[in-house]
Write a protein that holds these residues in place. Structure first.
Motif, PDB file in Angstrom:
ATOM      1  N   GLY B 235       0.796  -1.228   0.000  1.00  0.00           N
ATOM      2  CA  GLY B 235       0.000   0.000   0.000  1.00  0.00           C
ATOM      3  C   GLY B 235       0.824   1.271   0.000  1.00  0.00           C
ATOM      4  O   GLY B 235       0.295   2.349  -0.300  1.00  0.00           O
ATOM      5  N   ILE B 236       2.129   1.187   0.310  1.00  0.00           N
ATOM      6  CA  ILE B 236       2.929   2.409   0.289  1.00  0.00           C
ATOM      7  C   ILE B 236       3.278   2.816  -1.139  1.00  0.00           C
ATOM      8  O   ILE B 236       3.860   3.876  -1.342  1.00  0.00           O
ATOM      9  N   PRO B 238       1.581   4.084  -3.730  1.00  0.00           N
ATOM     10  CA  PRO B 238       1.208   5.426  -4.194  1.00  0.00           C
ATOM     11  C   PRO B 238       2.047   6.521  -3.544  1.00  0.00           C
ATOM     12  O   PRO B 238       2.382   7.527  -4.201  1.00  0.00           O
ATOM     13  N   ILE B 239       2.421   6.340  -2.269  1.00  0.00           N
ATOM     14  CA  ILE B 239       3.215   7.360  -1.584  1.00  0.00           C
ATOM     15  C   ILE B 239       4.590   7.456  -2.226  1.00  0.00           C
ATOM     16  O   ILE B 239       5.098   8.560  -2.495  1.00  0.00           O
ATOM     17  N   MET B 242       4.543   9.220  -5.407  1.00  0.00           N
ATOM     18  CA  MET B 242       4.443  10.660  -5.201  1.00  0.00           C
ATOM     19  C   MET B 242       5.805  11.262  -4.837  1.00  0.00           C
ATOM     20  O   MET B 242       6.134  12.363  -5.255  1.00  0.00           O
ATOM     21  N   TRP B 243       6.583  10.535  -4.040  1.00  0.00           N
ATOM     22  CA  TRP B 243       7.857  11.067  -3.559  1.00  0.00           C
ATOM     23  C   TRP B 243       8.956  10.993  -4.607  1.00  0.00           C
ATOM     24  O   TRP B 243       9.728  11.925  -4.776  1.00  0.00           O
ATOM     25  N   PHE B 326       0.315   2.338 -10.204  1.00  0.00           N
ATOM     26  CA  PHE B 326       0.019   3.687  -9.712  1.00  0.00           C
ATOM     27  C   PHE B 326       0.634   4.772 -10.569  1.00  0.00           C
ATOM     28  O   PHE B 326       0.589   5.935 -10.207  1.00  0.00           O
TER      29      PHE B 326
END
Lengths: 292, 384
Positions: B235-236, B238-239, B242-243, B326
């Motif tokens: 689940g990380i 998408p984060i 983004m980073w 993603f």
């Protein structure tokens, strides 16, 4: 329990360090954006005010722990459980397909294990494939299963549950084969001296011997089927579930929502694994095992 | 000494053949041709139907005679797979027209193959090479029949292409789009997976040694590591996207996080695996902490470390592929899977999955080879 008492202080210390690191990282990662905003607005905040601003952005690069906590609290307790914005609702959607898939996968895994233990040809031909399948990134077919089943009007819970089934039956099958074969030769011979039939050996010796293996592999399987359910919600723009919450958060850069969904997923995972562990301990104790 | 040993698989296969012969036409066009003898209708098995019966009957009959088991298995192998090949090549071009006899003949051929595998499983050859060959051959026949039944059912029943393409179409797609597949493999595996795998496993190993050096850290990290391994870390993704942006760096970051904890937990367990006697021996040599670590405890932990490396080889592929759902540049295995699913090019998706499966197996195999070389002293390798 003694072990838990000894490690509770180290665990809490490390968690505290992690949260401190998280805050520092949040401040430094959110700072560039805040500096830009302030420069555009012509504001010159003091150091403390600036830090406060970095920790309260609406769409931060890294949300601070308290922002995530507030979001989780609000969307868990303050909204109606049936609301689309409630985390309980999304968790329930994911949980239901996880449980359906987990149940189906466990049953299938046990069935295959029983077949492998009793039919020699099946053992020689199927077992290598089951082991080889562990090396394959099975999760990659998740989107296809969802889309293909949607093409024949099977939507909702079933496709996600199928993915969970697929992911959870491998660990159970492998663990149960090991468990059903775990009785020693001595015990098997003893059963034979009792003139026990194959069915009796199976029910009175193999099944009880396999129970610890079953629960150990069910712990792995339940975690895997939760991952399967979440990934199954990703590709099709599913309307509900933790996975869809992640995807929506990624689309609209709602970072706090993503982290809240992650927290929800972790809570569900921890609950499921704990539940299986407790069930295993209860069953083993009722069968007369020594509590370890 | 009987000259004839019946087996139920072969007997059922022969009964199925007889039923198929009685029922007559094996496909829709053939039924039409029989109904109207004057018209010239091309139908499947125009000339080969007799061969199919001619393969299944004698193969089954000969296999029940008192002949060497290897010969019986060989006869069954030829009979079953010859019949299957005729059935499959005949139905091509007449998708969706198969009638009951087609499936009956297929089932008969499958039963012969089952009998063949049963005979092979009961063989216990003395030579090592022959045993190895059998260990490979038996699962290979099973896999082959999975493909044959898949092909026969999709072609015979005319399963819509978007639902499940036959394996031959997937193979053709792989052959036709090698450059695209190669580019995807390069992006996803050679860049994201390998970089993330090396960094993640290295960091996990380093953290484990640190945790081993300081007992406080170990008691704190181990419960956390155990708990994290049950969480949906994927689940990380998408984060991380983004980073670290859309390119492979974000996928590598996901892989790093996914591979870190299994490595940590396994290595910490492994470092405790060396016995008291050996450790005492090192102490009598006046060996320091680092000498004991490098010369005794790390080698003793090698089986655990390799176990983690194997687990991580699968996790790394999954992490990189799912992270591409993603957002990616327009290349990569996860990207290809999600876009081709959207365009209903299911055969391309299957091609990509086949490539991922092969890549995963090769990755795992390479790690296993290294394991055999590095832990040659371990009972599980020595006994092999």
């Amino acid at each position: 329990m003694r072990w838990a008492g000894k490690s509770i202080i180290p665990v809490l210390t490390i968690l505290a360090v992690l949260i401190a690191v998280w805050y520092v990282a949040a401040i430094s990662m959110n700072a560039p954006f805040q500096r830009d905003t302030n420069a555009r607005g012509g504001v010159q905040p003091g150091t403390w005010e600036f830090i406060g601003q970095t920790l309260s952005q609406p769409k931060p690069t890294l949300p601070a722990p308290h922002q995530v906590a507030v979001n989780v609290f609000e969307s868990t307790f303050l909204r109606k459980v049936t609301s689309n914005r409630s985390l309980v609702y999304h968790s329930w959607v994911t949980l239901s397909s996880t449980l359906a898939g987990f149940g189906l996968g466990t049953a299938l895994g046990i069935l295959i294990a029983v077949g492998i233990v009793h039919i020699r040809a099946l053992d020689r031909s199927l077992m290598p494939w089951i082991i080889a399948s562990q090396t394959i990134p099975i999760l990659a077919i998740a989107p296809m299963i969802v889309v293909v089943l949607a093409a024949v009007n099977v939507t909702g819970l079933v496709p996600k549950a199928l993915i969970s089934t697929y992911l959870s039956f491998f660990p159970v099958a492998v663990g149960m084969v090991k468990g059903l074969r775990s009785p020693e030769l001595l015990h098997l011979d003893l059963m034979r001296t009792y003139n026990a039939s194959a069915a009796q050996i199976f029910w009175r010796l193999r099944v009880p011997a396999s129970v610890p293996f079953l629960f150990a592999s069910m712990k792995v399987a339940v975690a895997a089927s939760l991952v399967g359910a979440i990934v199954g919600e990703l590709p099709t723009g599913a309307v509900a579930g933790i996975g869809s919450k992640l995807l929506a958060g990624a689309y609209y850069s709602q970072t706090i929502d993503i982290w809240a969904a992650l927290v929800a997923g972790s809570v569900v995972a921890a609950l499921l694994v704990t539940l299986v562990g407790v069930a295993g301990r209860v069953v083993e104790r009722s069968m007369g095992a020594q509590p370890s | 000494m009987r000259w004839f040993t019946p087996s139920w698989q072969v007997l059922v296969a022969i009964v199925l053949c007889v039923v198929a012969a009685v029922l007559g036409p094996a496909s829709g066009p053939e039924a039409g041709a029989l109904a109207d003898p004057t018209a010239t209708i091309i139908y499947p098995y125009f000339t080969t139907k007799d061969y199919i019966f001619g393969l299944i009957f004698p193969a089954g009959a000969i296999s029940m005679m008192r002949i060497p088991a290897v010969a019986a298995a060989l006869v069954l192998f030829i009979g079953a797979h010859g019949a299957a090949w005729l059935l499959l090549s005949g139905i091509a071009g007449f998708e969706g027209t198969a009638l009951a006899p087609f499936y009956l003949l297929l089932a008969a051929a499958w039963l012969l193959a089952w009998r063949c595998v049963t005979i092979l499983s009961s063989l216990a050859p003395a030579g090592r090479g022959e045993r190895m060959l059998l260990r490979l051959l038996i699962p290979a026949i099973f896999g082959l029949w999975l493909l044959i039944i898949w092909e026969a059912v999709t072609r015979g029943a005319g399963v819509p292409f978007v639902l499940l393409p036959p394996p031959s179409a997937i193979a053709a797609r792989i052959a036709n789009s090698l450059p695209i597949l190669a580019a995807d493999v390069k992006q996803t595996i050679l860049k994201a997976v390998l970089a993330g795998y090396v960094i993640g496993c290295g960091a996990g190993l380093a953290a484990a040694i640190l945790a081993d050096r300081f007992g406080f850290l170990r008691r704190g990290l181990l419960p956390i590591g155990n708990m994290v391994s049950a969480l949906p870390i994927i689940g990380i993704a998408p984060i991380m996207v983004m980073w670290f942006g859309f390119d492979w760096h974000s996928k590598a970051a996901v892989v790093v996080v996914m591979t870190f904890f299994p490595m940590l937990v396994n290595t910490v367990t492994g470092l405790a695996a060396s016995g008291h006697m050996e450790r005492d021996l090192m102490r009598t040599y006046a060996a320091g902490y680092w000498q004991t670590l490098v010369k005794l405890r790390l080698p003793a932990a090698a089986p655990f470390i390799f176990n983690a490396l194997k687990i991580n080889s699968t996790l790394a592929l999954i992490g990189a592929i799912v992270a591409e759902f993603f957002g990616t540049p327009v290349v990569g295995m996860g990207f290809r899977i999600s876009t081709e699913v959207g365009r209903m090019n299911i055969d391309m998706v299957w091609a990509e999955i086949a490539v991922a499966a092969v890549a995963g197996s090769v990755f795992y195999g390479v790690v296993s080879l290294f394991e055999r070389a590095a832990t040659f002293w371990h009972p599980s390798v020595r006994g092999g």
